[in-house]
Design a protein around this motif. Structure first.
Motif, PDB file in Angstrom:
ATOM      1  N   UNK A  58       0.873  -1.167   0.000  1.00 54.74           N
ATOM      2  CA  UNK A  58       0.000   0.000   0.000  1.00 54.74           C
ATOM      3  C   UNK A  58       0.909   1.215   0.000  1.00 54.74           C
ATOM      4  N   UNK A  59       0.394   2.361   0.437  1.00 55.57           N
ATOM      5  CA  UNK A  59       1.226   3.559   0.390  1.00 55.57           C
ATOM      6  C   UNK A  59       2.328   3.544   1.431  1.00 55.57           C
ATOM      7  N   UNK A 225     -20.557   7.795   2.705  1.00 52.96           N
ATOM      8  CA  UNK A 225     -20.185   8.162   1.333  1.00 52.96           C
ATOM      9  C   UNK A 225     -21.409   8.109   0.420  1.00 52.96           C
ATOM     10  N   UNK A 240     -11.419  12.025  -0.283  1.00 54.30           N
ATOM     11  CA  UNK A 240     -11.533  10.725   0.390  1.00 54.30           C
ATOM     12  C   UNK A 240     -10.264  10.507   1.207  1.00 54.30           C
ATOM     13  N   UNK A 241     -10.413  10.680   2.499  1.00 54.39           N
ATOM     14  CA  UNK A 241      -9.283  10.638   3.427  1.00 54.39           C
ATOM     15  C   UNK A 241      -9.178   9.295   4.114  1.00 54.39           C
ATOM     16  N   UNK A 242     -10.314   8.757   4.509  1.00 61.51           N
ATOM     17  CA  UNK A 242     -10.312   7.486   5.228  1.00 61.51           C
ATOM     18  C   UNK A 242     -11.642   6.795   5.085  1.00 61.51           C
ATOM     19  N   UNK A 243     -11.619   5.498   5.319  1.00 60.72           N
ATOM     20  CA  UNK A 243     -12.856   4.711   5.263  1.00 60.72           C
ATOM     21  C   UNK A 243     -12.825   3.742   6.424  1.00 60.72           C
ATOM     22  N   UNK A 246     -14.397   0.452   6.659  1.00 61.21           N
ATOM     23  CA  UNK A 246     -13.990  -0.631   5.769  1.00 61.21           C
ATOM     24  C   UNK A 246     -12.637  -1.244   6.094  1.00 61.21           C
ATOM     25  N   UNK A 247     -11.892  -0.617   7.011  1.00 61.00           N
ATOM     26  CA  UNK A 247     -10.530  -1.084   7.225  1.00 61.00           C
ATOM     27  C   UNK A 247     -10.502  -2.499   7.799  1.00 61.00           C
ATOM     28  N   UNK A 251     -14.302  -4.017   2.647  1.00 60.90           N
ATOM     29  CA  UNK A 251     -15.456  -3.196   2.284  1.00 60.90           C
ATOM     30  C   UNK A 251     -16.393  -3.991   1.409  1.00 60.90           C
ATOM     31  N   UNK A 252     -17.639  -3.957   1.704  1.00 65.83           N
ATOM     32  CA  UNK A 252     -18.647  -4.600   0.868  1.00 65.83           C
ATOM     33  C   UNK A 252     -19.964  -3.857   1.005  1.00 65.83           C
ATOM     34  N   UNK A 253     -19.869  -2.537   0.921  1.00 60.41           N
ATOM     35  CA  UNK A 253     -21.060  -1.721   1.073  1.00 60.41           C
ATOM     36  C   UNK A 253     -21.829  -1.633  -0.227  1.00 60.41           C
ATOM     37  N   UNK A 270      -9.159  10.463  -3.930  1.00 59.01           N
ATOM     38  CA  UNK A 270      -8.446   9.950  -2.775  1.00 59.01           C
ATOM     39  C   UNK A 270      -7.129  10.677  -2.598  1.00 59.01           C
TER      40      UNK A 270
END
Lengths: 331, 331
Positions: A58-59, A225, A240-243, A246-247, A251-253, A270
């Motif tokens: 990831x980042x 969102x 979009x800073x954070x979710x 979902x962490x 995520x399955x929204x 993002x």
């Protein structure tokens, strides 16, 4: 003096648990040339660290199994073999989750001599405040007079967004979970606070912003969102800073309002604060001004002692903090 | 000569049916001063029209119940009481879904005298091509050398995107349903074609683009959009043009890769072609050049006769077209 550090000993699936962490004594080695020894005073725990507990690209690089965790920290130099650092200096660095940090001098930044609590360099003057500032003003390009919706508005980043937006003359709607947090969001100056535990967020937002929103600062993802998509005005911008929803869940929204991206020409972007390093001087100038004038205030939720770090971190995911979540060490 | 027009007689819930439309003869009134009478030759049917069948505020006004439908059309002037229009002129206008259009002169645009089929003004030289051009080059800011993924790549807009992207030196992956459409996508020059009926689109895309995608041109929404989130490289840009999967179902897709918006700093932007009117001259210059050189070719799926218009329109939602869907009238 003890020299303990929290090690990652197992990768979580879903929500982390205490079994993922182990507090272990580190050997105290003599300093090499150019190194500095720092006794930590404040440790930051942040939602993004959850991502680094996975073994996924990831980042930021994943935390290594069996090694100490890392994160933002403020401490005091207790021993220096490096030019520019002397015993007693307060420093900011990324070797948190431990009582003592030893590293080459370049790992540490001396705190400027301005009259703020040292812990603020982990909050409004640090990654937290910079994330709020760049997200709101650069990514979402929010303008005076516009209506801004921010989720997790009682949290560290969210509470900074609320105050920066008000300082800039925007209308602000914040969401938070429960009456106490909503009262705090209003204290920060928000024009409206939505308790998302009190109903469907899309309906609550439609009531709070009957004419819609120009900007959404997302710390949450999921239903928040989706509600923001429903409420977006023409040419709305979403940072979009954070979710945080979902962490852990993966995520399955279900998104019901996603086609509004076209009709309202929404821009969703993002970002990470370090995409904006070239604007850091602007951020420091504005934020120190706002802190001095009282336009931006800080509030912390503090856990005491190195033992409490994982609990403080896990509390982030159950809404346990108002403002910035910190761990305080005796130094 | 008959003078029939398709009227909207009932608003659909979900997929439209023949019961939503009625073909009715219009009275033929004498022209007022400044008016033009046009016999239509080509009618466009487009997915966006589904939105105008709802009684909901959007970027275009809803079709009125009991009134004729509207849409892009090309026709020939048969009577003129307006300066600048003479019998025999070919014109482009928005009074489609009918055999004869009568309106003040400003409703019509005379076709330039260039050597292309008149129907192309509804396709690559019209709204369809302009949507592809502005979406790819302005909204997504796609650059030579980048990898572009486009959904519904055998459709009207998608097939234009594939060809523009290849003309600009990009790598192109297109998705379409079934072997015939995928073969067409490859004929257009795409480097790879994905048959989304052949498996999970996220897995198929990951195989076709192992290094990820820089740009996604979305005509579909739903699982395609989610797959593009999964495959997005750092700083990817998504141009959201259409979500045909969601126009009828009411969107309720599960998104599993939405947190990648942050990690990859994805920019997602909804748009409509008329947001870029100031670039229309550039579009016409480039597109006429590409058509002349053969870099952009057109293919149509043609239904004959005014009676066939609703069926042509409904076919859009069951994947019945390759290239631009048109209705041809005898004039």
């Amino acid at each position: 003096m003890s020299n303990r550090a929290w090690h990652l000993v197992a990768r979580p699936t879903g929500l982390p648990t205490m079994e993922n962490f182990a507090l272990r004594e580190l050997a105290r080695e003599p300093l090499a040339d150019g190194e500095v020894r720092v006794r930590n005073l404040w440790l930051s725990v942040d939602p993004y660290m959850r991502g680094r507990m996975n073994d996924a690209k990831s980042y930021a690089a994943p935390f290594a199994l069996g090694e100490p965790m890392q994160g933002g920290a403020v401490g005091r130099v207790v021993e220096s073999r490096a030019e520019g650092f002397a015993e007693g200096d307060l420093v900011l660095h990324m070797l948190g989750w431990r009582e003592e940090a030893v590293a080459p001098a370049k790992a540490f930044t001396r705190l400027p001599a301005i009259d703020v609590g040292a812990e603020q360099w982990l909050g409004n003057l640090g990654l937290t405040g910079a994330t709020a500032y760049f997200g709101l003003l650069d990514v979402a390009a929010a303008k005076p007079g516009e209506t801004v919706f921010v989720s997790a508005a009682a949290g560290a980043v969210g509470s900074a967004v609320v105050q920066i937006a008000k300082a800039k003359g925007m209308t602000v709607i914040g969401s938070a979970g429960g009456a106490e947090k909503c009262a705090f969001v209003r204290e920060l100056g928000a024009d409206a606070a939505i308790d998302y535990k009190g109903g469907r967020i899309d309906r609550l937002l439609a009531e709070a912003a009957p004419d819609g929103i120009d900007v959404y600062f997302d710390n949450v993802g999921g239903d928040h969102l989706d509600a923001a998509l429903a409420a977006a005005r023409l040419n709305a911008r979403f940072a979009i800073c954070g979710m945080i929803e979902d962490y852990n869940s993966g995520s399955n929204h279900v998104f019901r309002y996603v086609t509004r991206i076209i009709a309202a020409r929404i821009r969703i972007q993002g970002f990470l604060y370090f995409d904006f390093m070239d604007r850091m001087a602007d951020f420091h100038r504005d934020m120190t001004g706002w802190i001095a004038s009282g336009a931006v205030r800080s509030r912390e939720t503090i856990h005491d002692g190195i033992e409490s770090a994982p609990a403080a971190f896990l509390d982030l995911f159950s809404g346990g903090n108002i403002g910035k979540m910190l761990v305080r060490l005796p130094g």
